[in-house]
Design a protein around this motif. Structure first.
Motif, PDB file in Angstrom:
ATOM      1  N   ALA A 133       0.223  -1.193  -0.006  1.00  0.00           N
ATOM      2  CA  ALA A 133       0.132  -0.293   0.143  1.00  0.00           C
ATOM      3  C   ALA A 133       0.479   1.265   0.324  1.00  0.00           C
ATOM      4  N   ASP A 134       0.282   2.472  -0.851  1.00  0.00           N
ATOM      5  CA  ASP A 134       0.640   3.728  -0.629  1.00  0.00           C
ATOM      6  C   ASP A 134      -0.166   4.628   0.739  1.00  0.00           C
ATOM      7  N   MET A 135       0.649   5.370   0.901  1.00  0.00           N
ATOM      8  CA  MET A 135       0.146   6.740   2.262  1.00  0.00           C
ATOM      9  C   MET A 135      -0.045   7.459   1.770  1.00  0.00           C
ATOM     10  N   PRO A 136      -0.479   8.145   0.215  1.00  0.00           N
ATOM     11  CA  PRO A 136      -0.049   9.253  -0.257  1.00  0.00           C
ATOM     12  C   PRO A 136       0.746  10.539   0.467  1.00  0.00           C
ATOM     13  N   ILE A 137       1.468  11.650   0.452  1.00  0.00           N
ATOM     14  CA  ILE A 137       1.511  12.961   0.954  1.00  0.00           C
ATOM     15  C   ILE A 137       1.244  13.725   0.509  1.00  0.00           C
ATOM     16  N   PHE A 138       0.221  14.487   0.938  1.00  0.00           N
ATOM     17  CA  PHE A 138      -0.166  15.444   1.293  1.00  0.00           C
ATOM     18  C   PHE A 138       1.004  17.321   0.881  1.00  0.00           C
ATOM     19  N   VAL A 196      -1.390 -12.150  -0.762  1.00  0.00           N
ATOM     20  CA  VAL A 196      -1.293 -10.981   0.073  1.00  0.00           C
ATOM     21  C   VAL A 196      -2.206  -9.982  -1.270  1.00  0.00           C
ATOM     22  N   ASN A 197      -2.251 -10.111  -2.227  1.00  0.00           N
ATOM     23  CA  ASN A 197      -2.828  -9.759  -4.068  1.00  0.00           C
ATOM     24  C   ASN A 197      -4.291 -10.418  -3.804  1.00  0.00           C
ATOM     25  N   HIS A 198      -4.703 -11.373  -3.504  1.00  0.00           N
ATOM     26  CA  HIS A 198      -5.623 -12.217  -3.331  1.00  0.00           C
ATOM     27  C   HIS A 198      -6.778 -10.858  -2.014  1.00  0.00           C
ATOM     28  N   VAL A 199      -5.739 -10.833  -0.516  1.00  0.00           N
ATOM     29  CA  VAL A 199      -6.218  -9.852  -0.176  1.00  0.00           C
ATOM     30  C   VAL A 199      -6.885  -8.650  -0.108  1.00  0.00           C
ATOM     31  N   LEU A 200      -5.712  -8.088  -1.196  1.00  0.00           N
ATOM     32  CA  LEU A 200      -6.112  -6.434  -1.295  1.00  0.00           C
ATOM     33  C   LEU A 200      -7.244  -6.133  -2.328  1.00  0.00           C
ATOM     34  N   LYS A 236     -11.748  -0.737   4.597  1.00  0.00           N
ATOM     35  CA  LYS A 236     -10.798  -0.166   5.727  1.00  0.00           C
ATOM     36  C   LYS A 236      -9.407   0.496   5.086  1.00  0.00           C
ATOM     37  N   LEU A 237      -7.777   0.319   4.118  1.00  0.00           N
ATOM     38  CA  LEU A 237      -7.079   0.996   3.506  1.00  0.00           C
ATOM     39  C   LEU A 237      -7.217   2.104   3.376  1.00  0.00           C
ATOM     40  N   PHE A 238      -8.662   1.894   2.581  1.00  0.00           N
ATOM     41  CA  PHE A 238      -8.686   4.165   2.258  1.00  0.00           C
ATOM     42  C   PHE A 238      -9.057   4.717   3.060  1.00  0.00           C
ATOM     43  N   LYS A 239      -9.452   4.721   4.341  1.00  0.00           N
ATOM     44  CA  LYS A 239     -10.677   5.187   5.488  1.00  0.00           C
ATOM     45  C   LYS A 239      -8.951   5.779   6.624  1.00  0.00           C
ATOM     46  N   GLN A 240      -8.327   4.507   6.419  1.00  0.00           N
ATOM     47  CA  GLN A 240      -6.572   5.290   7.316  1.00  0.00           C
ATOM     48  C   GLN A 240      -6.314   5.657   5.852  1.00  0.00           C
ATOM     49  N   GLY A 241      -6.085   6.226   5.079  1.00  0.00           N
ATOM     50  CA  GLY A 241      -5.464   6.917   4.294  1.00  0.00           C
ATOM     51  C   GLY A 241      -4.894   6.024   3.064  1.00  0.00           C
ATOM     52  N   PHE A 242      -5.104   5.428   3.065  1.00  0.00           N
ATOM     53  CA  PHE A 242      -3.818   3.891   2.424  1.00  0.00           C
ATOM     54  C   PHE A 242      -4.664   4.349   0.951  1.00  0.00           C
ATOM     55  N   VAL A 243      -3.763   3.749  -0.438  1.00  0.00           N
ATOM     56  CA  VAL A 243      -4.276   3.301  -1.462  1.00  0.00           C
ATOM     57  C   VAL A 243      -3.949   1.561  -1.993  1.00  0.00           C
ATOM     58  N   PRO A 244      -4.410   0.496  -1.304  1.00  0.00           N
ATOM     59  CA  PRO A 244      -3.579  -0.796  -1.408  1.00  0.00           C
ATOM     60  C   PRO A 244      -2.978  -0.083  -3.101  1.00  0.00           C
ATOM     61  N   THR A 245      -2.131  -1.409  -3.423  1.00  0.00           N
ATOM     62  CA  THR A 245      -1.703  -1.976  -4.190  1.00  0.00           C
ATOM     63  C   THR A 245      -0.983  -3.329  -5.099  1.00  0.00           C
ATOM     64  N   GLY A 246      -0.897  -3.824  -4.392  1.00  0.00           N
ATOM     65  CA  GLY A 246      -0.308  -4.907  -4.539  1.00  0.00           C
ATOM     66  C   GLY A 246       0.484  -5.067  -6.239  1.00  0.00           C
ATOM     67  N   GLY A 247       0.438  -6.653  -6.720  1.00  0.00           N
ATOM     68  CA  GLY A 247       1.602  -6.756  -7.951  1.00  0.00           C
ATOM     69  C   GLY A 247       2.553  -7.759  -7.861  1.00  0.00           C
ATOM     70  N   THR A 248       3.163  -8.186  -8.401  1.00  0.00           N
ATOM     71  CA  THR A 248       4.299  -8.958  -8.617  1.00  0.00           C
ATOM     72  C   THR A 248       5.563  -8.952  -8.423  1.00  0.00           C
ATOM     73  N   PRO A 249       6.156  -9.376  -7.127  1.00  0.00           N
ATOM     74  CA  PRO A 249       7.705  -9.206  -7.277  1.00  0.00           C
ATOM     75  C   PRO A 249       8.547  -8.389  -7.960  1.00  0.00           C
TER      76      PRO A 249
END
Length: 320
Positions: free
Chosen positions: A119-124, A269-273, A281-294
């Motif tokens: 996940a990313d927590m974007p900076i404002f 992890v990708n399945h969970v995200l 839940k992640l959005f409400k905490q200020g995060f943006v889910p990402t995921g992807g390959t190694p």
């Protein structure tokens, strides 16, 4: 004869690794958070642990090992068995540390391998409520006019928030004075009280003050607007480079961990995200889910190393 023996030994090791991966997991998995409990990275780890246990059919434990700018927890994972049972919940600090510290006790890029981006927590860009700037263009004009008299707070020297502010100064072409604090809590309190003019902040740290009309958000340093702040434009939309400055979290394991084990963790992890409740839940905490390959995670690590090392070197930042 020696070559045959060596070849047979290597083949046996190869087969053993695949046998272990095929059975994985057979015992609890530990997610090591190299920070204290209660922070953003800890919250992400606990959400992952709660959801991963069902798919992996084993317990997933969160273990906090804070200290030495995340080096204690990172060292613990590096020294652990390369079997997928000890996983580091890493952040951008893992990428920045080699450029901030004169000497590191390990080489994370060689001794660890990426599993997945989480996940990313974007900076404002946040400003004090009474600052006479309603958008980024007005803010930059005001900052240039002040010629270094404006100041900004941060969670501390060398933090991603500090480096993001230095990125903004360099790319917008203005000067400002850094006022470091011990954590975002103090920095945001100073901003809401008018003791500093602006901060680069994570949404979770500044959201309450924004809702109380004590702080204003001018832009987010992300490719897209955040779902919780749809009226706040990106820096790219505001006339600056389209950039992704975020407190990024991702998973790492010891470098010798078998490919099949890494693939199993990545898949889970990708399945969970992808779960709607996890994304919510992640959005409400200020995060943006990402995921992807190694491989994608590794490439981003390399790209961010270039981005942040450039900021660190140009601003001459170091941490003792």
């Amino acid at each position: 004869m020696n070559r045959i023996r060596i070849g047979m030994a290597a083949l046996g090791l190869f087969a053993a690794q695949f046998a272990m991966a095929d059975a994985y997991p057979t015992k609890p998995i530990t997610l090591v958070v190299p920070f204290s409990a209660g922070g953003g990275t800890d919250a992400v780890a606990r959400l992952l642990a709660e959801k991963m246990k069902d798919g992996l059919k084993t317990s997933v434990i969160v273990e906090n090992r804070p200290g030495a700018s995340a080096q204690i927890g990172t060292r613990h994972v590096i020294d652990s068995a390369a079997d997928g049972y000890t996983v580091l919940v890493a952040t951008t600090s893992l990428i920045n540390s080699p450029y901030l510290f004169a000497k590191m006790p390990y080489d994370a890029m060689k001794q660890l391998r990426p599993v997945v981006s989480v996940a990313d927590m974007p900076i404002f860009l946040a400003v004090r409520q009474d600052l006479p700037a309603k958008n980024v263009a007005e803010f930059v004009a005001l900052a240039k006019k002040s010629d270094g008299k404006m100041n900004y707070g941060s969670a501390g020297p060398g933090t991603t928030l500090h480096l993001s502010a230095e990125w903004l100064k360099a790319n917008a072409g203005f000067k400002a004075t850094h006022v470091p604090f011990k954590g975002s809590g103090q920095a945001v309190t100073a901003l809401s009280g008018g003791h500093v003019d602006w901060n680069m902040e994570n949404l979770s740290a500044v959201q309450a003050m924004t809702q109380a009309n004590k702080v204003r958000l001018l832009a987010v340093a992300a490719p897209k607007r955040h779902p919780l702040t749809p009226d706040v434009p990106t820096l790219g939309e505001s006339g600056l480079p389209n950039v992704n400055l975020a407190t990024w979290s991702f998973l790492m394991v010891p470098s010798g961990t078998p490919d099949a084990v890494v693939a199993r963790l990545n898949k889970e992890v990708n399945h969970v995200l992808a779960m709607p409740e996890v994304q919510d839940k992640l959005f409400k905490q200020g995060f943006v889910p990402t995921g992807g390959t190694p491989e994608e995670t590794l490439q981003r690590m390399k790209d961010e190393a270039v981005q942040w090392s450039t900021v660190i070197k140009s601003a001459n930042i170091s941490v003792q």
